[in-house]
Enzyme design. Structure first.
Site, PDB file in Angstrom:
ATOM      1  N   ALA A 104       0.795  -0.885  -0.317  1.00 55.02           N
ATOM      2  CA  ALA A 104       0.115   0.272  -0.122  1.00 55.02           C
ATOM      3  C   ALA A 104       0.383   1.331  -0.044  1.00 55.02           C
ATOM      4  O   ALA A 104       1.738   1.144   0.270  1.00 55.02           O
ATOM      5  CB  ALA A 104      -1.301   0.127   1.325  1.00 55.02           C
ATOM      6  N   GLY A 144       0.311  -4.657   0.482  1.00 59.65           N
ATOM      7  CA  GLY A 144      -0.229  -5.705  -0.179  1.00 59.65           C
ATOM      8  C   GLY A 144      -0.422  -5.730  -1.132  1.00 59.65           C
ATOM      9  O   GLY A 144      -1.012  -5.969  -1.969  1.00 59.65           O
ATOM     10  N   GLU A 146      -0.774  -8.870  -0.153  1.00 59.60           N
ATOM     11  CA  GLU A 146      -2.134  -9.816  -0.395  1.00 59.60           C
ATOM     12  C   GLU A 146      -2.148  -9.184  -2.154  1.00 59.60           C
ATOM     13  O   GLU A 146      -3.577  -9.845  -1.623  1.00 59.60           O
ATOM     14  CB  GLU A 146      -2.433  -8.615   0.493  1.00 59.60           C
ATOM     15  N   GLU A 166       4.584  -5.125   7.149  1.00 63.35           N
ATOM     16  CA  GLU A 166       3.688  -4.202   8.438  1.00 63.35           C
ATOM     17  C   GLU A 166       4.278  -4.267   9.896  1.00 63.35           C
ATOM     18  O   GLU A 166       4.466  -2.880   9.735  1.00 63.35           O
ATOM     19  CB  GLU A 166       2.279  -4.022   8.298  1.00 63.35           C
TER      20      GLU A 166
END
Ligand code: CAA
Length: 257
Positions: free
Chosen positions: A65, A108, A111, A131
């Site tokens: 992200a 992300g 993911e 993270e």
């Protein structure tokens, strides 16, 4: 729509979506999410498309992200907008989606790859959920999908230490379906997608739905669901064609593609 963060192309019945934010190692920001949602919706509705390949660059599938976009967020805005919920559009895409991953697939990015139906990795791929190093935990499914893919021990190791695993370890752990030399990544993924897109599309979509059901319901319910879908296919011309073609020793010409 003119796309700024993605490139798209079609090869026969296969759509290839390439994440394209090279200056940020394809970090996933809100603009990219919005373009990806729109693009997946278009290909989902396009009857000429039977399968989708999602890929990035040689250096990064996606490095997570977008930390710069995320850093100033506060709790109330994150909660009110249900931050990251928009990514469920990827996992709810009904046509088969293959992730072709080279380089970094972190946070992300890992993911997002796991939201696809299976991952083909280049030998350069590196997967991780770093993270924790940023003071947060995975928020796009990392603790859930990674645990289902690789089991508790390795998911805990990756999410708690933030370390990366290479393609070979990822394949050994069950995260990745195949590892190929980097130069062959896109060709291999496209070939797999072409193969899928040559079958009956409703059958491919039912396979996807049924395999995904295995993560959600007890075995008895999953078996019943699978069998009901199986029964329903005897109402289709593609079942007649597929089985007749086998008996006639010819290649099946599926109608619903
Ligand atoms: N968000 C925003 N920008 C990012 C980014 C990210 N996730 N990852 C890389 N970038 C940017 C860098 O800031 C840098 O930009 P500038 O040139 O403007 O400084 C550019 O991309 C190139 O990155 P590096 O110079 O860091 O490249 P490198 O080769 O030295 O290192 C890397 C590569 C190890 C992947 C490193 O970039 C890195 O650690 N990135 C962050 C990885 C990460 O923590 N991801 C998780 C994000 S949080 C998340 O995803 C939450 C969730 O659950 C969904």
């Amino acid at each position: 729509m003119a796309l700024k963060t993605l490139k798209t192309e079609t090869r026969g019945r296969v759509a290839i979506i390439t994440l394209n934010r090279p200056d940020a190692l394809n970090a996933l920001n809100s603009e990219l999410l919005s373009e990806l949602r729109e693009t997946l919706a278009q290909y989902g509705a396009d009857e000429k498309i039977g399968a989708i390949v999602l890929t990035g660059s040689e250096k990064a599938f996606a490095a997570g992200a977008d930390i710069k976009e995320m850093q100033p967020k506060d709790y109330v805005s994150a909660y009110m907008e249900d931050f990251f919920e928009g990514w469920s559009a990827v996992s709810s895409t009904r046509k088969p989606v293959i992730a072709a991953v080279a380089g970094y697939a972190l946070g992300g990015g890992c993911e997002l790859a796991m939201m696809c139906d299976f991952i083909i990795a280049a030998d350069t791929a590196k997967f991780g959920q770093p993270e924790i190093t940023l003071g947060v935990l995975p928020g796009m499914g990392g603790t859930q999908r990674l645990t289902r893919a690789v089991g508790k021990a390795k998911a805990m190791d990756l999410c708690l230490t933030g370390r990366m695993m290479d393609a070979e370890e990822a394949e050994r752990s069950g995260l990745v379906a195949r590892v190929v030399p980097a130069a062959e990544l896109l060709a291999t993924a496209t070939k797999a997608a072409e193969k899928i897109a040559g079958f009956s599309l409703p059958v491919a979509m039912m396979v996807k739905e049924s395999v995904n059901r295995a993560d959600e319901v007890p075995l008895a319910e999953g078996l019943r669901f699978e069998r009901r879908l199986f029964h329903s296919l005897f109402a289709t011309e593609d079942q007649k064609e597929g089985m007749s073609a086998f008996i006639d020793k010819r290649k099946a010409q599926f109608k619903h593609r």
